[in-house]
Structures are given as structure tokens and as C-alpha cells.
Design a protein around this motif. Structure first.
Motif, short mmCIF file in Angstrom:
data_model
loop_
_atom_site.label_atom_id
_atom_site.label_comp_id
_atom_site.label_asym_id
_atom_site.label_seq_id
_atom_site.Cartn_x
_atom_site.Cartn_y
_atom_site.Cartn_z
N LEU A 185 0.83 -1.21 0.00
CA LEU A 185 0.00 0.00 0.00
C LEU A 185 0.86 1.26 0.00
CD1 LEU A 185 -2.70 1.45 0.15
CD2 LEU A 185 -2.73 1.05 2.62
N ILE A 186 1.88 1.30 0.85
CA ILE A 186 2.71 2.51 0.90
C ILE A 186 3.53 2.66 -0.38
CG2 ILE A 186 4.83 1.58 2.01
CD1 ILE A 186 4.69 4.14 3.82
N ALA A 187 3.91 1.53 -0.98
CA ALA A 187 4.63 1.59 -2.26
C ALA A 187 3.77 2.28 -3.31
CB ALA A 187 5.01 0.19 -2.72
N LEU A 188 2.49 1.94 -3.33
CA LEU A 188 1.57 2.52 -4.31
C LEU A 188 1.28 3.98 -4.00
CD1 LEU A 188 -0.81 -0.54 -4.65
CD2 LEU A 188 0.79 0.31 -6.38
N GLU A 189 1.17 4.32 -2.72
CA GLU A 189 0.97 5.72 -2.34
C GLU A 189 2.15 6.57 -2.81
OE1 GLU A 189 -1.48 7.34 -1.13
OE2 GLU A 189 -2.84 5.83 -0.31
N ILE A 190 3.35 6.04 -2.64
CA ILE A 190 4.55 6.77 -3.07
C ILE A 190 4.59 6.88 -4.59
CG2 ILE A 190 7.09 6.70 -3.17
CD1 ILE A 190 6.97 5.36 -0.36
N LEU A 191 4.22 5.81 -5.30
CA LEU A 191 4.18 5.86 -6.76
C LEU A 191 3.21 6.92 -7.26
CD1 LEU A 191 4.22 2.32 -8.44
CD2 LEU A 191 5.90 4.15 -8.63
N VAL A 192 2.05 7.00 -6.64
CA VAL A 192 1.06 8.01 -7.02
C VAL A 192 1.64 9.40 -6.80
CG1 VAL A 192 -1.18 9.05 -6.47
CG2 VAL A 192 -0.97 6.57 -6.66
N MET A 193 2.28 9.61 -5.65
CA MET A 193 2.91 10.91 -5.37
C MET A 193 3.94 11.26 -6.43
SD MET A 193 3.69 10.86 -1.28
CE MET A 193 2.38 10.60 -0.07
N GLN A 194 4.80 10.31 -6.74
CA GLN A 194 5.86 10.57 -7.71
C GLN A 194 5.29 10.86 -9.09
OE1 GLN A 194 8.73 7.35 -7.56
NE2 GLN A 194 9.43 7.92 -5.53
N TYR A 195 4.25 10.14 -9.45
CA TYR A 195 3.61 10.34 -10.76
C TYR A 195 2.99 11.74 -10.84
CZ TYR A 195 0.77 9.54 -14.90
OH TYR A 195 0.21 9.64 -16.16
N GLU A 196 2.28 12.12 -9.79
CA GLU A 196 1.56 13.40 -9.81
C GLU A 196 2.49 14.60 -9.65
OE1 GLU A 196 -2.84 12.04 -8.16
OE2 GLU A 196 -1.42 12.91 -6.74
N GLN A 197 3.67 14.38 -9.07
CA GLN A 197 4.58 15.50 -8.80
C GLN A 197 5.55 15.79 -9.93
OE1 GLN A 197 6.34 14.53 -5.00
NE2 GLN A 197 4.42 14.84 -3.89
N THR A 198 5.50 15.00 -10.99
CA THR A 198 6.40 15.25 -12.12
C THR A 198 5.63 15.60 -13.38
OG1 THR A 198 8.23 14.35 -13.45
CG2 THR A 198 6.49 12.81 -12.82
N ASN A 199 6.24 16.43 -14.20
CA ASN A 199 5.68 16.76 -15.51
C ASN A 199 6.48 16.10 -16.63
OD1 ASN A 199 3.55 18.51 -14.61
ND2 ASN A 199 5.09 20.08 -14.19
N ASP A 200 7.52 15.37 -16.22
CA ASP A 200 8.39 14.73 -17.19
C ASP A 200 7.76 13.43 -17.69
OD1 ASP A 200 11.13 14.49 -18.48
OD2 ASP A 200 11.00 12.59 -17.37
N LEU A 201 7.48 13.36 -18.99
CA LEU A 201 6.78 12.21 -19.55
C LEU A 201 7.58 10.91 -19.43
CD1 LEU A 201 5.07 13.62 -22.77
CD2 LEU A 201 4.00 12.96 -20.61
N GLN A 202 8.91 11.01 -19.53
CA GLN A 202 9.73 9.80 -19.41
C GLN A 202 9.68 9.25 -17.99
OE1 GLN A 202 11.14 7.97 -21.85
NE2 GLN A 202 10.03 9.43 -23.15
N THR A 203 9.64 10.14 -17.01
CA THR A 203 9.53 9.70 -15.62
C THR A 203 8.17 9.05 -15.38
OG1 THR A 203 11.00 11.47 -14.87
CG2 THR A 203 9.60 10.44 -13.20
N LYS A 204 7.12 9.68 -15.91
CA LYS A 204 5.78 9.11 -15.79
C LYS A 204 5.73 7.73 -16.45
CE LYS A 204 2.96 13.36 -15.53
NZ LYS A 204 2.26 13.06 -14.27
N LYS A 205 6.36 7.60 -17.60
CA LYS A 205 6.36 6.33 -18.33
C LYS A 205 7.05 5.24 -17.53
CE LYS A 205 7.40 4.43 -22.91
NZ LYS A 205 7.96 4.74 -24.26
N LYS A 206 8.16 5.58 -16.85
CA LYS A 206 8.86 4.61 -16.01
C LYS A 206 7.98 4.16 -14.85
CE LYS A 206 13.61 6.19 -16.86
NZ LYS A 206 14.80 6.85 -16.27
N ILE A 207 7.24 5.09 -14.28
CA ILE A 207 6.34 4.77 -13.17
C ILE A 207 5.23 3.83 -13.65
CG2 ILE A 207 4.62 5.74 -11.58
CD1 ILE A 207 6.49 8.21 -11.38
N VAL A 208 4.67 4.14 -14.82
CA VAL A 208 3.62 3.29 -15.39
C VAL A 208 4.16 1.89 -15.65
CG1 VAL A 208 2.16 2.92 -17.42
CG2 VAL A 208 2.29 5.19 -16.37
#
Length: 235
Positions: A76-99
Motif C-alpha cells: 500500500l505505501i509503495a503505491l501511495e509513493i508511486l502516485v505521489m511521484q507520478y503526480e509530482q512530475t511533468n516529465d513524460l519519461q519519468t511518468k512512463k517509467k512509473i507506469v
């Protein structure tokens, strides 16, 4: 690794055997139930989120380790952190890595709270304007969590007034035997109704007699007494 050890240690400090026992019952962890074998520490979601804020820079490698844990709150905390990291970046490559990390480790996203608290915010946002073939493949999966991920991905589409995929996936899942899918589909149809009652009714007028009762009840929850009575007259 140091941050991972610190995080696991922080969660261990919050362990509550009494709450863990309650959660293990609530999330159906007995043999044969949908959450069979899941281990709980008994930590509330607000406590998880508070801790996640302190570890929001955790590496994707360490997040993957958490997602492979048998302990529910680790995932659960891993997913909460992933959501935070996804929402806090505007970099598409970073978002793609998270996805990619999310998809690769979806085996650990194996309870309804884990899906609901993360899928719309990561996959929903990512796939809203992209090819959705993978989402449709999951809608036909034998794995209940992949099917739940499929319908919950569309929650973000609904928020943006895009209903087509929700309706198509709802149709695919119309005869699903699992109550967690029936509830999720009904919920998403209800969300469509909040945006456009007309669209929801058009779908129900065609399919309501075929829908499992629990799915229908979730879908019409916010409707008028008159409309509820109409749709509950199932044959």
C-alpha cells in the motif's frame, strides 16, 4: 537500501495486532477468500500516507521490493509513493517509467483498496489519451485484480467527461461472477450518472435486466426513488 530499511522500520513501529486482526477479516484473508494469505500490520490509510510523505523520493527499485512483500501495508505505501511521484512530475519519461513499474509489478496490486487508491491516478491518467488495448485485455483476464484494474482505470476518464471506454468495459464485465467486479462496474456507472444521468440511463435501459443485482444497486444508488423502482423491477 538505507531508505528502504528505514521505511520498513517505521511501519513496524506502527504495528497494531488488534487492528491487524480486524483488517485481516475485513479484507478476506482466510484460505479460499480473495485476500487469502495477505498479512496486515494494522496501519490506517492516513498513517500510511503520512509516512509515505517522508519517503516520497524512494527509488523505483525499492518500491518494487515493497510491492513484492507479503505485508499488505508494504504494498500500500509503495503505491501511495508511486502516485505521489507520478503526480509530482511533468516529465513524460519519468511518468512512463512509473507506469511500467506499476504494470510490471501488478501481481502485488492484489486487493481492492490497492487497486482503487492507485489505478485511476496512474494508469487512468496515462492511458486517457493513449491506446487502451492493454486495458481491454485485462478486462477479459481470468485474474480478478486485472479486471478490477481495467474498470477502475476508466475512473479518470469519467472525471474528464469521457464515458465510452467505461461503457464498453462495463459491457464486457456485465456477467462477471465476482462481487468485487460487480460493485466496481456499478460504481463507475454511478460516476457516469453524476456527470450525465442521460448517458447512464441509456446504458441501463439496454442492460439492466442482464446485470447482477449488486451491480445494478450500486449503479442506481443516487437516482430518484421513481427511477430506482423502475430499474429494480428486474425479471
Amino acid at each position: 537500501m538505507v531508505e528502504y530499511i528505514k521505511l520498513v522500520g517505521e511501519l513496524k513501529k506502527k504495528w497494531s495486532p488488534a487492528k491487524a486482526k480486524i483488517l485481516q477479516g475485513f479484507f478476506k484473508t482466510k484460505p479460499g477468500e480473495y485476500g487469502a494469505g495477505d498479512i496486515f500490520l494494522g496501519i490506517t490509510v492516513p498513517e500510511i500516507r503520512k509516512t509515505a510523505n517522508h519517503f516520497s523520493k524512494l527509488s523505483l527499485l525499492n518500491i518494487q521490493k515493497l510491492l513484492s512483500s507479503k505485508i499488505h501495508e508494504h504494498r500500500l505505501i509503495a503505491l501511495e509513493i508511486l502516485v505521489m511521484q507520478y503526480e509530482q512530475t511533468n516529465d513524460l519519461q519519468t511518468k512512463k517509467k512509473i507506469v511500467k513499474t506499476y504494470i510490471k509489478n501488478r501481481k502485488g496490486i492484489n486487493n481492492w483498496d490497492l487497486v482503487d487508491l492507485s489505478t485511476p491516478y496512474i494508469l487512468g491518467d496515462w492511458y486517457r489519451d493513449k491506446d487502451k488495448a492493454l486495458i481491454y485485455r485485462w478486462a477479459s483476464s481470468k485474474n480478478v485484480w486485472e479486471r478490477r484494474i481495467a474498470i477502475m482505470t476508466t475512473f479518470e476518464f469519467i472525471r474528464h467527461g469521457q464515458f465510452t471506454d467505461t461503457l464498453k468495459i462495463s459491457k464486457l464485465l456485465l456477467n462477471d461472477k465476482h462481487d468485487l467486479i460487480q460493485k466496481a462496474v456499478g460504481w463507475m456507472l454511478r460516476e457516469i450518472g453524476k456527470k450525465s444521468l442521460k448517458v447512464e440511463k441509456e446504458f441501463l435501459d439496454i442492460h439492466y435486466k442482464q446485470m447482477p443485482r449488486i451491480m445494478l444497486r450500486y449503479a442506481i444508488e443516487r437516482m430518484s426513488k421513481k427511477d430506482k423502482a423502475h430499474y429494480m423491477k428486474k425479471v
